[in-house]
Design a protein around this motif. Sequence first.
Motif, PDB file in Angstrom:
ATOM      1  N   VAL A  26       9.825   9.269 -16.671  1.00 51.45           N
ATOM      2  CA  VAL A  26       8.857   8.912 -17.713  1.00 51.45           C
ATOM      3  C   VAL A  26       7.895   7.871 -17.162  1.00 51.45           C
ATOM      4  CG1 VAL A  26       8.566   7.884 -19.988  1.00 51.45           C
ATOM      5  CG2 VAL A  26      10.494   9.418 -19.541  1.00 51.45           C
ATOM      6  N   VAL A  27       6.570   8.176 -17.263  1.00 52.92           N
ATOM      7  CA  VAL A  27       5.547   7.222 -16.804  1.00 52.92           C
ATOM      8  C   VAL A  27       4.559   7.037 -17.958  1.00 52.92           C
ATOM      9  CG1 VAL A  27       3.755   6.687 -15.129  1.00 52.92           C
ATOM     10  CG2 VAL A  27       5.780   7.990 -14.421  1.00 52.92           C
ATOM     11  N   ASN A  28       4.681   5.982 -18.765  1.00 54.44           N
ATOM     12  CA  ASN A  28       3.747   5.657 -19.837  1.00 54.44           C
ATOM     13  C   ASN A  28       2.593   4.831 -19.291  1.00 54.44           C
ATOM     14  OD1 ASN A  28       5.274   6.927 -21.864  1.00 54.44           O
ATOM     15  ND2 ASN A  28       6.595   5.126 -22.052  1.00 54.44           N
ATOM     16  N   GLY A  29       1.452   4.920 -20.000  1.00 55.15           N
ATOM     17  CA  GLY A  29       0.285   4.169 -19.566  1.00 55.15           C
ATOM     18  C   GLY A  29       0.424   2.685 -19.830  1.00 55.15           C
ATOM     19  N   ASN A  30      -0.301   1.900 -19.039  1.00 53.71           N
ATOM     20  CA  ASN A  30      -0.303   0.448 -19.200  1.00 53.71           C
ATOM     21  C   ASN A  30      -1.680  -0.083 -18.788  1.00 53.71           C
ATOM     22  OD1 ASN A  30       1.209  -1.976 -19.898  1.00 53.71           O
ATOM     23  ND2 ASN A  30       0.898  -2.541 -17.746  1.00 53.71           N
ATOM     24  N   TRP A  31      -2.130  -1.126 -19.510  1.00 52.05           N
ATOM     25  CA  TRP A  31      -3.461  -1.682 -19.237  1.00 52.05           C
ATOM     26  C   TRP A  31      -3.484  -2.461 -17.926  1.00 52.05           C
ATOM     27  CZ3 TRP A  31      -7.126   0.273 -21.969  1.00 52.05           C
ATOM     28  CH2 TRP A  31      -6.958   0.591 -23.318  1.00 52.05           C
ATOM     29  N   ASN A  32      -4.655  -2.349 -17.279  1.00 54.27           N
ATOM     30  CA  ASN A  32      -4.869  -3.280 -16.174  1.00 54.27           C
ATOM     31  C   ASN A  32      -5.505  -4.548 -16.730  1.00 54.27           C
ATOM     32  OD1 ASN A  32      -7.454  -2.570 -16.737  1.00 54.27           O
ATOM     33  ND2 ASN A  32      -7.938  -1.682 -14.760  1.00 54.27           N
ATOM     34  N   GLU A  33      -5.855  -5.488 -15.912  1.00 57.15           N
ATOM     35  CA  GLU A  33      -6.452  -6.747 -16.362  1.00 57.15           C
ATOM     36  C   GLU A  33      -7.854  -6.496 -16.907  1.00 57.15           C
ATOM     37  OE1 GLU A  33      -4.983  -9.695 -16.497  1.00 57.15           O
ATOM     38  OE2 GLU A  33      -3.141  -8.727 -15.803  1.00 57.15           O
ATOM     39  N   TRP A  34      -8.273  -7.356 -17.871  1.00 55.32           N
ATOM     40  CA  TRP A  34      -9.641  -7.280 -18.379  1.00 55.32           C
ATOM     41  C   TRP A  34     -10.641  -7.532 -17.256  1.00 55.32           C
ATOM     42  CZ3 TRP A  34     -11.114  -5.378 -22.886  1.00 55.32           C
ATOM     43  CH2 TRP A  34     -10.235  -5.385 -23.968  1.00 55.32           C
ATOM     44  N   GLY A  35     -11.772  -6.794 -17.304  1.00 58.10           N
ATOM     45  CA  GLY A  35     -12.847  -7.059 -16.372  1.00 58.10           C
ATOM     46  C   GLY A  35     -13.616  -8.304 -16.766  1.00 58.10           C
ATOM     47  N   ALA A  36     -14.562  -8.709 -15.942  1.00 55.26           N
ATOM     48  CA  ALA A  36     -15.363  -9.906 -16.227  1.00 55.26           C
ATOM     49  C   ALA A  36     -16.300  -9.633 -17.403  1.00 55.26           C
ATOM     50  CB  ALA A  36     -16.167 -10.289 -14.988  1.00 55.26           C
ATOM     51  N   TRP A  37     -16.659 -10.701 -18.121  1.00 50.02           N
ATOM     52  CA  TRP A  37     -17.635 -10.579 -19.195  1.00 50.02           C
ATOM     53  C   TRP A  37     -18.989 -10.189 -18.605  1.00 50.02           C
ATOM     54  CZ3 TRP A  37     -16.152 -10.342 -24.052  1.00 50.02           C
ATOM     55  CH2 TRP A  37     -14.984 -10.987 -24.475  1.00 50.02           C
ATOM     56  N   LEU A  38     -19.664  -9.235 -19.272  1.00 48.81           N
ATOM     57  CA  LEU A  38     -20.997  -8.832 -18.824  1.00 48.81           C
ATOM     58  C   LEU A  38     -22.025  -9.843 -19.299  1.00 48.81           C
ATOM     59  CD1 LEU A  38     -20.773  -5.006 -19.655  1.00 48.81           C
ATOM     60  CD2 LEU A  38     -20.280  -6.168 -17.484  1.00 48.81           C
ATOM     61  N   ASN A  39     -23.277  -9.666 -18.878  1.00 48.13           N
ATOM     62  CA  ASN A  39     -24.336 -10.577 -19.286  1.00 48.13           C
ATOM     63  C   ASN A  39     -24.595 -10.481 -20.788  1.00 48.13           C
ATOM     64  OD1 ASN A  39     -24.757 -11.461 -16.655  1.00 48.13           O
ATOM     65  ND2 ASN A  39     -26.278  -9.857 -16.239  1.00 48.13           N
ATOM     66  N   CYS A  40     -25.081 -11.562 -21.372  1.00 45.98           N
ATOM     67  CA  CYS A  40     -25.420 -11.584 -22.798  1.00 45.98           C
ATOM     68  C   CYS A  40     -26.498 -10.534 -23.064  1.00 45.98           C
ATOM     69  CB  CYS A  40     -25.913 -12.980 -23.191  1.00 45.98           C
ATOM     70  SG  CYS A  40     -26.121 -13.209 -24.973  1.00 45.98           S
ATOM     71  N   SER A  41     -26.354  -9.865 -24.179  1.00 48.42           N
ATOM     72  CA  SER A  41     -27.296  -8.792 -24.503  1.00 48.42           C
ATOM     73  C   SER A  41     -28.679  -9.315 -24.877  1.00 48.42           C
ATOM     74  CB  SER A  41     -26.747  -7.952 -25.655  1.00 48.42           C
ATOM     75  OG  SER A  41     -26.605  -8.746 -26.836  1.00 48.42           O
TER      76      SER A  41
END
Length: 242
Positions: A26-41
């Motif tokens: 059994v191989v369930n999915g798992n999150w990787n680390e959050w990416g960096a915040w993008l530039n302000c819109s």
Amino acid sequence: MTSRVGGIFAGILLLLASTCYCDNPVVNGNWNEWGAWLNCSASCGTGTITRHRTCTNPSPEIGESQCNGTLQESKLCDTNVTCPSVNGNWSEWGAWPNCSASCATGNITRYRTCTNPSPENGGSQCNGTSEESNLCENFTCPVNGGWSDWDNWSPCTVSCGTGGEQVRSRACNNPPPSNGGLPCGGDSSETSECDQTTQAPCCPWGEWSACSGGFRLRIRDRAGDCASVQGNPLESEICSRR
């Protein structure tokens, strides 16, 4: 020799015990680390910033559970830069709608909005009105016909006695039907019985009297219904003796 064979056999058993022979792990999915915040819109004032993550740590095998949660998250950001003011400007006028009246004269109104652009950061509102109206005219309305007053009764068809008739009429001209309007309902004439038994022709004069003093007289019959006949019941004329 016996102890050496026993040791080899024990090692083989230990190796077999530590080896997994699973057919479908059994191989369930798992999150990787959050990416960096993008530039302000936004380049001035406030906006939003976003960051992402993927369900690849590990990716779920076919038929196994996906990661719980969202792929991205956002929050407000402040650029600490004051935006320049933007004055409002009118959009194009909308199309004229249908006339408010199905016939004759009505009104039509069209609209526009102060969104081209909208005023921002203290900019001025649009000058003028957001709507304008005009008169509109469709085809002429239908007019249903209406009766005039009744005319006077016609003379009785008999001058004496019963069984006579008299007629009166009216016209469909108040107003006349026009532009597809309905004609008047009912009859344009009506008939009534009339009784002439009390009229003069039914109440004859008597015979002339003998001439006396240059005149002679006669009297109209006033018996029965003739009692109500109007006028002088006595009539005279000049005469001369021969």
